[in-house]
Design a protein around this motif. Structure first.
Motif, mmCIF file in Angstrom:
data_model
loop_
_atom_site.group_PDB
_atom_site.id
_atom_site.type_symbol
_atom_site.label_atom_id
_atom_site.label_comp_id
_atom_site.label_asym_id
_atom_site.label_seq_id
_atom_site.Cartn_x
_atom_site.Cartn_y
_atom_site.Cartn_z
ATOM 1 N N VAL A 1 0.854 -1.183 0.000
ATOM 2 C CA VAL A 1 0.000 0.000 0.000
ATOM 3 C C VAL A 1 0.890 1.232 0.000
ATOM 4 O O VAL A 1 1.761 1.372 0.852
ATOM 5 N N LYS A 2 0.657 2.100 -0.973
ATOM 6 C CA LYS A 2 1.401 3.359 -1.024
ATOM 7 C C LYS A 2 0.677 4.380 -0.151
ATOM 8 O O LYS A 2 -0.539 4.534 -0.269
ATOM 9 N N PRO A 3 1.393 5.057 0.714
ATOM 10 C CA PRO A 3 0.739 6.088 1.533
ATOM 11 C C PRO A 3 0.298 7.267 0.666
ATOM 12 O O PRO A 3 0.920 7.579 -0.341
ATOM 13 N N LYS A 4 -0.759 7.893 1.060
ATOM 14 C CA LYS A 4 -1.252 9.079 0.357
ATOM 15 C C LYS A 4 -0.346 10.254 0.719
ATOM 16 O O LYS A 4 -0.065 10.487 1.881
ATOM 17 N N LEU A 5 0.102 10.952 -0.294
ATOM 18 C CA LEU A 5 0.969 12.095 -0.075
ATOM 19 C C LEU A 5 0.164 13.382 -0.173
ATOM 20 O O LEU A 5 -0.656 13.557 -1.064
ATOM 21 N N SER A 6 0.417 14.280 0.744
ATOM 22 C CA SER A 6 -0.184 15.600 0.695
ATOM 23 C C SER A 6 0.504 16.448 -0.372
ATOM 24 O O SER A 6 -0.113 17.274 -1.026
ATOM 25 N N ALA B 1 4.067 13.768 3.344
ATOM 26 C CA ALA B 1 2.818 13.219 3.872
ATOM 27 C C ALA B 1 1.906 14.305 4.430
ATOM 28 O O ALA B 1 0.693 14.253 4.250
ATOM 29 N N SER C 1 2.660 15.545 -3.542
ATOM 30 C CA SER C 1 3.131 14.412 -4.333
ATOM 31 C C SER C 1 4.036 14.774 -5.498
ATOM 32 O O SER C 1 4.619 13.886 -6.119
#
Length: 99
Positions: A5-10, A72, A12
């Motif tokens: 799972v790739k973390p969601k970036l604030s 992040a 990107s």
């Protein structure tokens, strides 16, 4: 089976990081300082942005500091004080004999 799972970036993209840093610089430091590039570090999860000073008559004089944006959260993970950047930019301008 492992699921990656790739973390969601604030923040990107490099362009987003540059925009955040330049808004801060132009508001708190001045228009002669700016960031033009950003490098993502996957270990720290931060964008690294060199801060440069330039003048229309001379172009870019050099780097006066570095800023770090947490990808992040979109928050600064590190940045110089505005007063320090102003002092460094003024000294660099003096060295190039720009008034």
């Amino acid at each position: 089976m492992d699921i990656l799972v790739k973390p969601k970036l604030s923040v990107s993209t490099a362009e987003e990081a540059i925009s955040i840093v330049n808004r801060w610089l132009h508001k708190d430091v001045g228009m002669a300082v700016h960031a033009t590039k950003a490098q993502f570090d996957s270990i720290t999860f931060c964008w690294h942005l060199p801060i440069e000073v330039s003048f229309p008559s001379r172009g870019t004089l050099g780097t006066v500091g570095d800023a770090y944006i947490n990808a992040a959260t979109g928050e600064f993970a590190g940045k110089p004080e505005a007063e320090d950047l102003i002092e460094r930019a003024e000294k660099l301008a003096e060295a190039f004999r720009i008034e």
